[in-house]
Scaffold this active site. Structure first.
Site, PDB file in Angstrom:
ATOM      1  N   HIS A   1       0.831  -1.219   0.000  1.00 26.97           N
ATOM      2  CA  HIS A   1       0.000   0.000   0.000  1.00 26.97           C
ATOM      3  C   HIS A   1       0.860   1.260   0.000  1.00 26.97           C
ATOM      4  O   HIS A   1       0.533   2.261   0.632  1.00 26.97           O
ATOM      5  CB  HIS A   1      -0.942   0.029   1.210  1.00 26.97           C
ATOM      6  CG  HIS A   1      -1.957  -1.076   1.222  1.00 26.97           C
ATOM      7  ND1 HIS A   1      -3.257  -0.906   0.827  1.00 26.97           N
ATOM      8  CD2 HIS A   1      -1.853  -2.377   1.594  1.00 26.97           C
ATOM      9  CE1 HIS A   1      -3.919  -2.054   0.952  1.00 26.97           C
ATOM     10  NE2 HIS A   1      -3.089  -2.957   1.411  1.00 26.97           N
TER      11      HIS A   1
ATOM     12  N   ASN B   1     -10.246  -2.686   2.634  1.00 26.26           N
ATOM     13  CA  ASN B   1     -10.001  -2.638   1.199  1.00 26.26           C
ATOM     14  C   ASN B   1     -11.311  -2.341   0.471  1.00 26.26           C
ATOM     15  O   ASN B   1     -12.359  -2.243   1.097  1.00 26.26           O
ATOM     16  CB  ASN B   1      -9.461  -3.989   0.705  1.00 26.26           C
ATOM     17  CG  ASN B   1      -7.961  -4.137   0.927  1.00 26.26           C
ATOM     18  OD1 ASN B   1      -7.251  -3.150   1.109  1.00 26.26           O
ATOM     19  ND2 ASN B   1      -7.481  -5.364   0.910  1.00 26.26           N
TER      20      ASN B   1
END
Ligand code: HEM
Length: 485
Positions: A55, A128
């Site tokens: 990420h 997510n």
């Protein structure tokens, strides 16, 4: 005449010349008294933090969560009691596998990490844009990420390696089907849902626990790109879109919903409710609308706020707890550890991470301790007592509040401690259900996207993947086989 601001060194001394180094003559060499030049170069060398190991590429914004339904029957969380209450949030979106220099439009899940600055501390929902994940045992996470990132020799993404991992891990099939579907590349960060994904828990005043899944449904509608469309986008397009829409007052929003399961139902429910590779069907546990989330303020400085932001699934508040989910349990450790390495021991004193409520603890010192003492919530830590227990409670020294003790977490079976293989779980039904829900056009996109990558894997990987697709739905297997040949 407006007053000029004099340029200074970082220690505040006025600078006379910021264009020319000090040199012996016009042609050099430089001299040793160039301490201002050295200060600039040395600071420059230290301008980066290590990027997040996953990420890494992200963009963040502030906003507001507004509760529209009291959850007091389920949770004592202060921000979930009174309809109309507003809680400030910071949300960071991200892609997963690419580095900071990758594109916004990778076929990759999108991170959807929300920090709720509640009156009783920060609650981080680090989710997510998908309701499930590739794994249900954290011991596989480093292997999984290695297989999805760049090839160690060429430094180039390698779909053959990705599929080699998936061929050996049927638990990834459901999430991989989502990733390869038409939903795999969101058009923008505004046009996608967010999910807490894990099962968390609520607990109420009576000490009753409920299992909970969080959902954020985009009010902008779902909009996606095909691989070909994504290839034509500017690499920074999604970040630009978010910044522009907030700057223009077109605030993106999400309707916030939860699924709630009474604690006792977990034991006999037909699926393991703590298996992160599976959803809870809405017909069994309907979505309950609880509020809305709006993003309405961009950061002033990307590095100070977004890059230094640090989200942790262990940032829980009274009334919200974890669950037995093995993935979540591991994440309770992994994130704070990552923050200490990436940002430092006092990461929670940085304004974007600091709670908006008082932060009273006995943790002391470490790099930059007290740097943000003027920021609300951060402790100044002068000469006051720095150990617990102590005799200074009456003088304001912090003490634990036993009223806020979470109810004990049940062990749901007569359990033995050991390495438990979850290979006998059903990893196919929900992937097959998803496939069967797709229109003909969606099925074709799915098959094309999978075949594009899978064709670069070995024959053995292809055979094992076809076996998995076939178990999910025979038509799924037939179509992939045909596309590969
Ligand atoms: C055992 C499984 C996992 C491990 C060990 C793990 C580990 C990590 C680590 C070390 C980071 C970087 C943190 C930082 O440097 O600030 C990260 C970021 C992140 N992870 Fe995970 N992760 C796991 C599973 C998941 C799952 C299942 C989700 C979503 C449901 C998820 C969502 C995220 C997000 C959104 C971020 C970025 C947070 C931000 O914006 O700063 N991770 N993960």
């Amino acid at each position: 005449m407006s007053k000029k601001t004099v340029l200074t060194t970082s220690s505040g001394a006025p600078v006379a010349d910021d264009n020319n180094s000090i040199s012996a003559g016009k042609r050099g060499p430089l001299t040793y008294d160039n301490h201002y030049l050295f200060e600039k170069l040395a600071h420059f060398n230290r301008e980066r933090l290590p990027e997040r190991v996953v990420h890494a590429r992200g963009t963040g914004a502030y906003g507001t969560f507004t509760l529209n339904k009291s959850l007091s029957d389920y949770s004592i969380a202060s921000f979930l009691q009174t309809p109309g209450d507003k809680t400030e949030v910071f949300l960071r979106f991200s892609t997963v596998g690419g580095g900071q220099d990758s594109s916004d439009y990778a076929r990759d899940p999108r991170g959807f990490a929300v920090k709720f600055y509640t009156e009783q501390g920060n609650f981080d929902l680090v989710g997510n844009n998908t309701p499930v994940f590739f794994l249900n045992d954290p011991i596989k996470f480093p292997d999984f990420v290695h297989s999805q990132k760049k090839d160690p020799r060429t430094n180039i993404p390698n779909p053959g390696r990705m599929f080699e991992f998936w061929a050996n891990h049927p638990q990834s099939l459901h999430q991989m089907t989502i990733l390869m579907s038409d939903r795999g590349i969101p058009f923008s960060l505004r046009h996608m849902h967010g999910f807490g994904s894990h099962t968390l828990s609520f607990w109420n005043k009576a000490g009753e626990r409920f299992w909970v899944k969080w959902h954020f449904k985009t009010d902008q509608g779902i909009k996606t790109l095909t691989g070909e469309e994504a290839d034509k986008m500017s690499p920074f397009g999604a970040q630009q879109d978010l910044v522009d829409s907030i700057d223009n007052g077109d605030f993106p929003s999400w309707t916030v919903k939860v699924q709630i399961m009474p604690e006792s139902e977990a034991l006999n429910y037909k699926i393991n409710p703590f298996d992160l590779t599976k959803i809870w069907p809405h017909k069994d546990y309907p979505l309950i609308e609880v509020g809305s989330l709006e993003l309405n303020r961009n950061v002033d400085n990307y590095f100070a706020e977004t890059e230094q932001s640090a989200f942790a699934p262990s940032n829980l508040v009274p009334g919200i707890g974890a669950s037995p989910d093995k993935m979540l349990q591991a994440r309770l450790l992994a994130y704070q550890d990552a923050h200490r390495y990436r940002v430092g021991a006092n990461v929670n004193q940085i304004p974007v991470n600091a709670p908006k409520c008082p932060m009273n603890h006995y943790q002391r010192d470490g790099a930059f301790a007290g740097s943000f003492a003027t920021n609300s919530g951060c402790p100044a830590h002068g000469g006051e007592v720095n150990f617990y227990p102590n005799d200074q409670g009456a003088n304001g020294a912090p003490v634990p509040d036993s009223q806020l003790m979470a109810p004990p977490m049940p062990v749901l079976e007569d359990a033995w401690i050991g390495h438990h293989d979850q290979g006998d779980e059903d990893y196919y039904s929900q992937a097959g259900d998803l496939f069967r829900l797709m229109s003909e056009d969606q099925k074709q996109q799915l098959v094309g996207n999978i075949a594009g990558g899978l064709s670069q894997a070995s024959d053995s990987v292809q055979a094992r993947m076809i076996e998995q697709f076939t178990k999910a739905d025979s038509d799924y297997g037939v179509r992939i086989k045909a596309a590969l040949s």
